[in-house]
Design an enzyme around this catalytic site. Structure first.
Site, PDB file in Angstrom:
ATOM      1  N   ARG A  61       0.783  -1.247   0.000  1.00 58.05           N
ATOM      2  CA  ARG A  61       0.000   0.000   0.000  1.00 58.05           C
ATOM      3  C   ARG A  61       0.810   1.289   0.000  1.00 58.05           C
ATOM      4  O   ARG A  61       0.230   2.366  -0.017  1.00 58.05           O
ATOM      5  CB  ARG A  61      -0.992   0.054   1.172  1.00 58.05           C
ATOM      6  CG  ARG A  61      -2.006  -1.043   1.160  1.00 58.05           C
ATOM      7  CD  ARG A  61      -3.237  -0.733   1.972  1.00 58.05           C
ATOM      8  NE  ARG A  61      -2.979  -0.342   3.340  1.00 58.05           N
ATOM      9  CZ  ARG A  61      -3.904   0.159   4.144  1.00 58.05           C
ATOM     10  NH1 ARG A  61      -5.124   0.331   3.722  1.00 58.05           N
ATOM     11  NH2 ARG A  61      -3.610   0.481   5.388  1.00 58.05           N
ATOM     12  N   ASP A  62       2.121   1.236   0.053  1.00 53.84           N
ATOM     13  CA  ASP A  62       2.897   2.483   0.060  1.00 53.84           C
ATOM     14  C   ASP A  62       4.210   2.311  -0.690  1.00 53.84           C
ATOM     15  O   ASP A  62       5.267   2.749  -0.231  1.00 53.84           O
ATOM     16  CB  ASP A  62       3.144   2.947   1.498  1.00 53.84           C
ATOM     17  CG  ASP A  62       3.547   4.415   1.574  1.00 53.84           C
ATOM     18  OD1 ASP A  62       3.252   5.189   0.625  1.00 53.84           O
ATOM     19  OD2 ASP A  62       4.166   4.801   2.570  1.00 53.84           O
TER      20      ASP A  62
END
Length: 176
Positions: A61-62
């Site tokens: 997610r990042d």
């Protein structure tokens, strides 16, 4: 079970990746132009790391250059699993419909607050691939809102002619 794997991954990361073996982040490395073979080798290593993470049912997610470290031997390590979570599972890190990630690397689904899955990381890999090949962010704007809107609606950026053979791959990674 996936949540316990994520906790284990977060606990083990410092032991697996001693800081003394790290040279810099990929973000720092991008301050100097990469050759085409270097860019492709780095993108391949990130893709392999994501494959391993996704095989455990985890979504990073990042993904962004500052979360990819360059080791002394020029291999890469994916770091910072602080926003990671099991794919499509509720999160204790964020509330539903909350955007998480870095605006320049966010998938449209993340921007819209939808539950993440591996496609969010693959989208970020496409954005990273563009930056590795060209030395520039895929999308830029006068504000974060403009950048986010480009992620949601703009066509994938075009690669320069000498790199055009990678456009189909970029288009697939950045499919909306």
């Amino acid at each position: 079970e996936r949540s316990s794997r994520l906790r284990t991954l977060k606990r083990m990361a410092p032991a697996i990746l001693p800081l003394s073996r790290l040279r810099s982040s990929l973000k720092a490395r991008l301050q100097h132009p990469l050759t085409e073979p270097e860019a492709l080798a780095y993108a391949r290593q990130v893709a392999e790391a994501l494959r391993a993470v996704h095989a455990q049912g985890i979504v990073h997610r990042d993904l962004k250059p500052s979360n990819v470290m360059v080791r002394a031997d020029d291999t890469l390590a994916l770091i910072d699993f602080g926003l990671a979570r099991p794919a499509l599972a509720p999160s204790a890190v964020t509330s539903p419909n909350v955007r998480v990630g870095s605006p320049y690397y966010m998938a449209p689904e993340q921007i819209d607050g939808l539950p993440p899955d591996a496609r969010c990381d693959l989208y970020a890999l496409g954005i990273l691939l563009h930056e590795l090949l060209t030395g520039r962010p895929a999308y830029a704007g006068a504000s974060v809102a403009e950048v986010l809107e480009q992620h949601r609606k703009a066509r994938p950026p075009r690669l320069p002619d000498p790199l055009a053979r990678y456009q189909p791959l970029l288009d697939r990674l950045l499919a909306k």
